[in-house]
Enzyme design. Structure first.
Site, PDB file in Angstrom:
ATOM      1  N   GLU A 142       0.809  -1.222   0.000  1.00 27.27           N
ATOM      2  CA  GLU A 142       0.000   0.000   0.000  1.00 27.27           C
ATOM      3  C   GLU A 142       0.845   1.276   0.000  1.00 27.27           C
ATOM      4  O   GLU A 142       0.898   2.010   0.986  1.00 27.27           O
ATOM      5  CB  GLU A 142      -0.991   0.012   1.171  1.00 27.27           C
ATOM      6  CG  GLU A 142      -2.034  -1.081   1.032  1.00 27.27           C
ATOM      7  CD  GLU A 142      -3.344  -0.796   1.773  1.00 27.27           C
ATOM      8  OE1 GLU A 142      -3.423   0.196   2.509  1.00 27.27           O
ATOM      9  OE2 GLU A 142      -4.293  -1.581   1.594  1.00 27.27           O
ATOM     10  N   GLU A 144      -4.955  -8.487  -0.429  1.00 31.26           N
ATOM     11  CA  GLU A 144      -5.788  -8.269   0.766  1.00 31.26           C
ATOM     12  C   GLU A 144      -7.230  -8.041   0.341  1.00 31.26           C
ATOM     13  O   GLU A 144      -7.488  -7.391  -0.678  1.00 31.26           O
ATOM     14  CB  GLU A 144      -5.356  -7.016   1.560  1.00 31.26           C
ATOM     15  CG  GLU A 144      -4.083  -7.166   2.339  1.00 31.26           C
ATOM     16  CD  GLU A 144      -3.751  -5.920   3.160  1.00 31.26           C
ATOM     17  OE1 GLU A 144      -4.672  -5.164   3.541  1.00 31.26           O
ATOM     18  OE2 GLU A 144      -2.554  -5.708   3.406  1.00 31.26           O
TER      19      GLU A 144
HETATM   20  C1  GBH Z   1      -4.847  -2.233   4.667  1.00 31.23           C
HETATM   21  O1  GBH Z   1      -5.187  -0.910   4.581  1.00 31.23           O
HETATM   22  C2  GBH Z   1      -3.478  -2.484   5.280  1.00 31.23           C
HETATM   23  O2  GBH Z   1      -2.561  -2.986   4.339  1.00 31.23           O
HETATM   24  C3  GBH Z   1      -3.524  -3.389   6.466  1.00 31.23           C
HETATM   25  O3  GBH Z   1      -2.337  -3.314   7.177  1.00 31.23           O
HETATM   26  C4  GBH Z   1      -4.726  -3.042   7.304  1.00 31.23           C
HETATM   27  O4  GBH Z   1      -4.733  -3.717   8.512  1.00 31.23           O
HETATM   28  C5  GBH Z   1      -5.949  -3.383   6.503  1.00 31.23           C
HETATM   29  O5  GBH Z   1      -5.901  -2.903   5.200  1.00 31.23           O
HETATM   30  C6  GBH Z   1      -7.257  -2.976   7.141  1.00 31.23           C
HETATM   31  O6  GBH Z   1      -7.385  -1.590   7.254  1.00 31.23           O
HETATM   32  O7  GBH Z   1      -9.124   7.661   5.679  1.00 31.23           O
HETATM   33  O8  GBH Z   1     -11.397   6.965   5.445  1.00 31.23           O
HETATM   34  O9  GBH Z   1      -9.688   5.992   4.049  1.00 31.23           O
HETATM   35  C7  GBH Z   1      -6.465  -0.710   3.964  1.00 31.23           C
HETATM   36  C8  GBH Z   1      -6.611   0.658   3.383  1.00 31.23           C
HETATM   37  C9  GBH Z   1      -6.517   2.943   3.926  1.00 31.23           C
HETATM   38  C10 GBH Z   1      -8.119   1.529   4.989  1.00 31.23           C
HETATM   39  C11 GBH Z   1      -6.765   3.969   4.971  1.00 31.23           C
HETATM   40  C12 GBH Z   1      -8.334   2.547   6.049  1.00 31.23           C
HETATM   41  C13 GBH Z   1      -8.321   4.836   6.559  1.00 31.23           C
HETATM   42  C14 GBH Z   1      -9.732   5.330   6.577  1.00 31.23           C
HETATM   43  N1  GBH Z   1      -6.785   1.616   4.440  1.00 31.23           N
HETATM   44  N2  GBH Z   1      -8.109   3.847   5.506  1.00 31.23           N
HETATM   45  S1  GBH Z   1      -9.993   6.565   5.372  1.00 31.23           S
END
Ligand code: GBH
Length: 470
Positions: A176, A376
């Site tokens: 990511e 994922e």
């Molecule tokens: C992934 O992120 C990660 O690779 C992993 O480590 C994590 O545990 C998993 O997924 C679950 O979250 O600002 O409204 O977008 C997923 C993508 C991007 C989701 C940032 C959460 C924050 C909320 N992430 N997002 S928002």
């Protein structure tokens, strides 16, 4: 089929290709614990989580799932739920405590033992080299703002490939790009009552747009340098690719004009990451929009960034937008989500199963990928163990079935998806949300470290065993 037959669609119609990998995924900081054991250096996540107020409940990854000591039990759990593959990450500061210099043999040994354990369980290991744990020493020298970090990452990647590619055939460079770069170096503004608030992750910087674009460039450059180093140092046949959270636009109506609109929108939305890695150039729109804030780069760097890949790994949770074709430039428009559009436990997780059809489809159509992995996919909840000792996560079962039906549809179309990794093997440290967001197929009681497979684990076992949606 007779009128009274209730056995559902024939299994063959729901089947995945032969040798499809059924995996689950985790990352080092989120599960390992042992944050300062066996010579590990501190990472930016140790620093960030140790700073009060950054993480919900002030949780940290100091102990997390104690996987560093319990990996045998955890591999046995994966075997029990029928996983045939496991995506884990390697903590850079366990291998090089200060990012560069003398490697720490004890750190490498942990992963070597884990890989042997997986081998004994017949679970194929897939290793991610960067799931956001920059050695703190590197951050002190400018972190991802410093081009030298890209070179150091390449060297670390080559070292790991040299040591582990006898047993690890698939490496993911970076997990990511968009999340750790953008949220870590500028923060993401989200609307809240009366204004906006900024969500940040480690290292928690607030850079200018120009500085941010340079960090983005260094991140994809690091990926390219790692690809080259793995080719140079890994065993012949070692495969490598990224694991990016693709921004996928989904066509609301599946006709050629709307599909083409969504494809164009997807290419543009990924301009600083997947698109440059797969095309070897930044899109005109990206550079024009950035103007004076565009990254500084050379043609040589673009060649490195676009080093040929064996596969493309994509994390897919939700559509970034639903779109329709539009006569005006750029040729598509986003359609706002209806008020009652369903979401999962997390407000950000819009339910959009079609994302798992269109994401790999567009990776193939835009960039001709020969192999694709879903690195994922999953959802969080606040699962509880009920009186009978079980966890009935009906929401997760619904989520997984609806998304995997769409992935199966892609493979039936001939999209070369070779495997699927559910996020996550077990509940773990969910970054800023701490332990309160549970993504696992297996429930973890963080006070006792007791693991309890959920209903979704049972669902996963059946799907993996039949190689089909169930
Ligand atoms: C992934 O992120 C990660 O690779 C992993 O480590 C994590 O545990 C998993 O997924 C679950 O979250 O600002 O409204 O977008 C997923 C993508 C991007 C989701 C940032 C959460 C924050 C909320 N992430 N997002 S928002």
């Amino acid at each position: 089929m007779s009128a009274t037959d209730s056995s559902g669609p024939p299994l063959a119609a729901r089947q995945f290709p032969n040798r499809f990998y059924w995996g689950t995924a985790t990352s080092s900081y989120q599960i390992e614990g042992a944050w300062n054991e066996d010579g590990k250096g501190p990472s930016i996540w140790d620093t960030y989580a140790h700073t009060l107020g950054n993480i919900e409940n002030n949780d940290t990854g100091d102990v997390a799932n104690d996987h560093y000591h319990r990996y045998r039990e955890d591999v046995a759990l994966m075997k029990d739920i029928g996983a045939t593959a496991y995506r884990f990450s390697i903590s850079w500061p366990r291998i090089f405590p200060h990012g560069t210099g003398t490697p720490n043999a004890k750190g490498l040994d942990f992963y070597s033992r884990l890989i042997d354990e997986l081998g004994a369980a017949n679970i194929e290991p897939f290793a991610t080299l960067y799931h956001w744990e920059l050695p703190q020493t590197m951050q002190d020298k400018g972190g991802w703002q410093n081009r030298d970090t890209a070179k150091a990452f390449g060297d670390y990647a080559g070292y790991v490939a040299e040591k582990l590619s006898d047993r690890v055939r698939h490496f993911f460079t970076i997990n990511e790009f968009r999340t750790f770069v953008d949220m870590g170096h500028r923060g993401k503004d989200i609307p809240v009552a009366g204004g906006t608030m900024t969500i940040s992750i480690a290292p928690g910087l607030k850079l200018s747009l120009g500085q941010l674009n340079q960090v983005r460039h260094h991140a994809v450059l690091a990926h390219g340098m790692a690809v080259q180093a793995i080719r140079a140092k890994g065993k012949v046949g070692t495969k490598v690719g990224p694991a990016e959270v693709i921004e996928v636009a989904v066509p609301l109506i599946e006709t050629p004009e709307h599909i083409q609109a969504a494809e164009m929108a997807t290419r543009e939305a990924n301009a600083p990451f997947l698109t440059v890695m797969l095309e070897g150039k930044y899109t005109d729109a990206y550079l024009n929009d950035a103007g004076a804030d565009a990254p500084k780069f050379t043609d040589d760097e673009l060649k490195i960034i676009a080093a040929p890949l064996d596969f493309v790994g994509i994390n897919v949770y939700r559509p970034i937008a639903y779109v329709l074709a539009d006569e005006r430039p750029p040729g598509w428009r986003e359609v706002p989500l209806a008020k009652a559009h369903p979401k999962m436990f997390n407000a950000w997780l819009t339910l959009g199963p079609e994302a798992l059809y269109w994401a790999p489809k567009f990776v193939q159509s835009l960039w001709g990928a020969k192999e694709i992995f879903i690195t994922e996919n999953g959802c969080a909840s606040d699962d509880v163990v009920t009186g009978d000792g079980k966890v009935y996560d009906t929401d997760r079962v619904m989520f997984l079935r609806s998304y995997l039906e769409q992935l199966q549809r892609a493979t039936a179309d001939g999209v070369p998806v070779k495997g699927y990794f559910q996020w996550s093997t077990m509940d773990n440290f969910e970054w800023n949300a701490g332990f309160g967001n549970r993504f696992g197929l297996v429930h973890v009681d963080f006070k006792t470290q007791k693991r309890t497979p959920k209903l979704s684990a049972e669902w996963f076992r059946e799907a993996a065993a039949r190689n089909a949606v169930v």
